[in-house]
Design a protein around this motif. Structure first.
Motif, PDB file in Angstrom:
ATOM      1  N   ALA A  90       9.739  10.311  10.576  1.00  8.67           N
ATOM      2  CA  ALA A  90       9.404   9.268  10.999  1.00  8.67           C
ATOM      3  C   ALA A  90       9.322   8.179   9.870  1.00  8.67           C
ATOM      4  O   ALA A  90       9.293   7.188   9.742  1.00  8.67           O
ATOM      5  CB  ALA A  90       8.979   9.059  11.757  1.00  8.67           C
ATOM      6  N   ALA A  91       9.515   8.748   8.448  1.00  6.85           N
ATOM      7  CA  ALA A  91       9.592   8.012   7.021  1.00  6.85           C
ATOM      8  C   ALA A  91       8.359   7.849   7.368  1.00  6.85           C
ATOM      9  O   ALA A  91       8.247   6.525   6.524  1.00  6.85           O
ATOM     10  CB  ALA A  91      10.104   6.511   7.208  1.00  6.85           C
ATOM     11  N   TYR A  92       7.494   8.307   8.023  1.00  8.30           N
ATOM     12  CA  TYR A  92       5.588   8.097   7.151  1.00  8.30           C
ATOM     13  C   TYR A  92       5.586   9.502   6.048  1.00  8.30           C
ATOM     14  O   TYR A  92       5.992  10.471   6.136  1.00  8.30           O
ATOM     15  CB  TYR A  92       4.845   8.974   8.345  1.00  8.30           C
ATOM     16  N   ILE A  93       4.702   8.441   5.224  1.00 10.24           N
ATOM     17  CA  ILE A  93       4.537   9.622   4.391  1.00 10.24           C
ATOM     18  C   ILE A  93       2.819  10.565   4.436  1.00 10.24           C
ATOM     19  O   ILE A  93       2.394  10.271   5.759  1.00 10.24           O
ATOM     20  CB  ILE A  93       3.364   8.725   2.973  1.00 10.24           C
ATOM     21  N   VAL A  94       3.550  11.508   4.119  1.00 11.57           N
ATOM     22  CA  VAL A  94       2.418  13.285   4.842  1.00 11.57           C
ATOM     23  C   VAL A  94       1.538  13.779   3.602  1.00 11.57           C
ATOM     24  O   VAL A  94       2.374  13.991   2.475  1.00 11.57           O
ATOM     25  CB  VAL A  94       3.022  14.233   4.794  1.00 11.57           C
ATOM     26  N   PRO A 117       0.586  -1.337  -0.009  1.00 16.46           N
ATOM     27  CA  PRO A 117      -0.379  -0.216  -0.619  1.00 16.46           C
ATOM     28  C   PRO A 117       0.947   1.291   0.080  1.00 16.46           C
ATOM     29  O   PRO A 117       0.230   2.341  -0.709  1.00 16.46           O
ATOM     30  CB  PRO A 117      -0.382   0.396   1.587  1.00 16.46           C
ATOM     31  N   MET A 118       2.137   1.423   0.444  1.00 20.03           N
ATOM     32  CA  MET A 118       2.827   2.511   0.965  1.00 20.03           C
ATOM     33  C   MET A 118       4.342   2.357  -0.260  1.00 20.03           C
ATOM     34  O   MET A 118       4.674   1.091   0.595  1.00 20.03           O
ATOM     35  CB  MET A 118       2.815   2.934   2.353  1.00 20.03           C
ATOM     36  N   LEU A 119       4.689   3.192  -0.578  1.00 21.41           N
ATOM     37  CA  LEU A 119       5.575   3.450  -1.189  1.00 21.41           C
ATOM     38  C   LEU A 119       6.283   5.109  -0.530  1.00 21.41           C
ATOM     39  O   LEU A 119       5.976   5.293  -1.449  1.00 21.41           O
ATOM     40  CB  LEU A 119       5.405   3.729  -2.705  1.00 21.41           C
ATOM     41  N   ALA A 120       7.036   4.463   0.453  1.00 25.92           N
ATOM     42  CA  ALA A 120       7.220   5.329   1.160  1.00 25.92           C
ATOM     43  C   ALA A 120       8.851   5.567   0.815  1.00 25.92           C
ATOM     44  O   ALA A 120       9.529   6.036  -0.002  1.00 25.92           O
ATOM     45  CB  ALA A 120       7.945   5.111   2.465  1.00 25.92           C
ATOM     46  N   THR A 121      10.172   4.751   1.274  1.00 25.95           N
ATOM     47  CA  THR A 121      11.610   5.024   0.711  1.00 25.95           C
ATOM     48  C   THR A 121      11.512   4.847  -0.335  1.00 25.95           C
ATOM     49  O   THR A 121      12.528   4.957  -0.261  1.00 25.95           O
ATOM     50  CB  THR A 121      12.651   4.550   2.059  1.00 25.95           C
ATOM     51  N   LEU A 139      -1.950   7.902   5.629  1.00 25.31           N
ATOM     52  CA  LEU A 139      -2.938   7.348   6.493  1.00 25.31           C
ATOM     53  C   LEU A 139      -1.884   6.797   7.016  1.00 25.31           C
ATOM     54  O   LEU A 139      -3.403   6.059   8.036  1.00 25.31           O
ATOM     55  CB  LEU A 139      -3.311   6.926   5.547  1.00 25.31           C
ATOM     56  N   GLY A 140      -1.337   7.106   8.315  1.00 21.60           N
ATOM     57  CA  GLY A 140      -0.542   6.462   8.971  1.00 21.60           C
ATOM     58  C   GLY A 140       0.336   5.122   8.333  1.00 21.60           C
ATOM     59  O   GLY A 140       0.994   4.875   7.607  1.00 21.60           O
ATOM     60  N   ASP A 141      -0.010   4.342   9.567  1.00 25.28           N
ATOM     61  CA  ASP A 141       0.669   3.243   9.185  1.00 25.28           C
ATOM     62  C   ASP A 141      -0.419   1.872   8.815  1.00 25.28           C
ATOM     63  O   ASP A 141      -0.756   1.884   9.618  1.00 25.28           O
ATOM     64  CB  ASP A 141       1.498   2.087  10.611  1.00 25.28           C
ATOM     65  N   ALA A 142       0.059   1.464   7.580  1.00 26.42           N
ATOM     66  CA  ALA A 142      -0.505   0.858   7.017  1.00 26.42           C
ATOM     67  C   ALA A 142      -1.530  -0.228   7.447  1.00 26.42           C
ATOM     68  O   ALA A 142      -2.271  -1.159   7.431  1.00 26.42           O
ATOM     69  CB  ALA A 142      -0.479   0.789   5.337  1.00 26.42           C
ATOM     70  N   GLY A 143       0.094  -1.430   7.407  1.00 24.19           N
ATOM     71  CA  GLY A 143       0.100  -1.993   8.556  1.00 24.19           C
ATOM     72  C   GLY A 143      -0.762  -2.855   9.538  1.00 24.19           C
ATOM     73  O   GLY A 143      -2.189  -3.475  10.025  1.00 24.19           O
ATOM     74  N   ASP A 144      -0.982  -1.575  10.211  1.00 27.24           N
ATOM     75  CA  ASP A 144      -1.354  -1.134  11.664  1.00 27.24           C
ATOM     76  C   ASP A 144      -2.682  -1.255  11.738  1.00 27.24           C
ATOM     77  O   ASP A 144      -3.734  -1.794  11.723  1.00 27.24           O
ATOM     78  CB  ASP A 144      -0.882  -0.404  12.776  1.00 27.24           C
TER      79      ASP A 144
END
Ligand code: URA
Length: 209
Positions: free
Chosen positions: A191-195, A132-136, A198-203
């Motif tokens: 903290a390597a969260y995307i801004v 879901p998230m492509l962060a770093t 939607l927060g931590d997708a796995g959690d």
């Protein structure tokens, strides 16, 4: 250079906004992710080639299109990638599902593959890598390195939300892998969260917040 397909469908945007809302429950978050991945699969498969086959309808014989290649493998990066599998499988029911699990060694910072299970002959399959998230971009790059090391050549990547930083890294490291994404957000925070993200997708998928 790989292509980045931003899937700007109003239904995808509407559902993604609901997912971003911190008050959305895990049950709704999972359902929305499945619905969006189903909608995204329409675009991800848009360039699939067809061949003509002869069949008989109840009325008459005729020639009609079918998919030329039906060996697809959906590969979720564990664990959040699992949330995108069911929607894709709904439109591609004949697809196989491979799994890849990566963790970073806390001492060496090197990626460690703790799980890898693919269908036989995966190197000849079209791989749809999902997270879901492509962060770093670190996990995506490592997962693709590991797939390519086993001979996989035909890979595309599906993300819900990407950071510009992650897209840049992916395009530098894997210029042959096209990216399909519902939104490119603003930036990665410290903290390597995307801004805004939607927060931590796995959690949020698994209710482990
Ligand atoms: N992974 C997530 O789940 N969320 C982010 O914002 C970044 C990485």
């Amino acid at each position: 250079m790989s292509e980045v397909h931003v899937l700007g469908h109003p239904l995808i945007a509407h559902k993604l906004t609901q997912m971003r809302d911190k008050n959305t429950s895990s049950a709704d978050f999972r359902r929305l992710l499945k619905e969006i991945s189903l909608l995204m699969s329409y675009e991800v498969t848009r360039d699939f080639e067809t061949k003509t086959v002869a069949i008989e309808t109840p009325v008459c014989p005729g020639e009609f299109p079918r998919l030329k290649n039906d060996f697809f493998t959906i590969v979720p990066i564990l664990r959040a990638g699992l949330g995108l599998v069911d929607g894709l499988l709904e439109l591609l029911p004949e697809a196989h599902v491979g799994h890849i699990g990566l963790a970073r060694d806390e001492r060496t910072h090197e990626p460690v593959e703790y799980y890898y299970k693919m269908p036989p002959g995966v190197e000849n399959s079209l791989i749809i890598l999902v997270d879901p998230m492509l962060a770093t971009g670190g996990s995506a790059v490592d997962a693709i390195n590991n797939l390519k090391a086993r001979g996989c050549k035909n890979i595309r990547m599906v993300n819900l939300v990407a950071a510009p930083e992650g897209i840049k890294v992916m395009q530098e490291q894997h210029p042959d892998v096209d990216i399909y994404v519902a939104s490119i957000d603003e930036y990665l925070n410290d903290a390597a969260y995307i801004v805004p993200g939607l927060g931590d997708a796995g959690d949020r998928i698994f209710g482990t917040i």
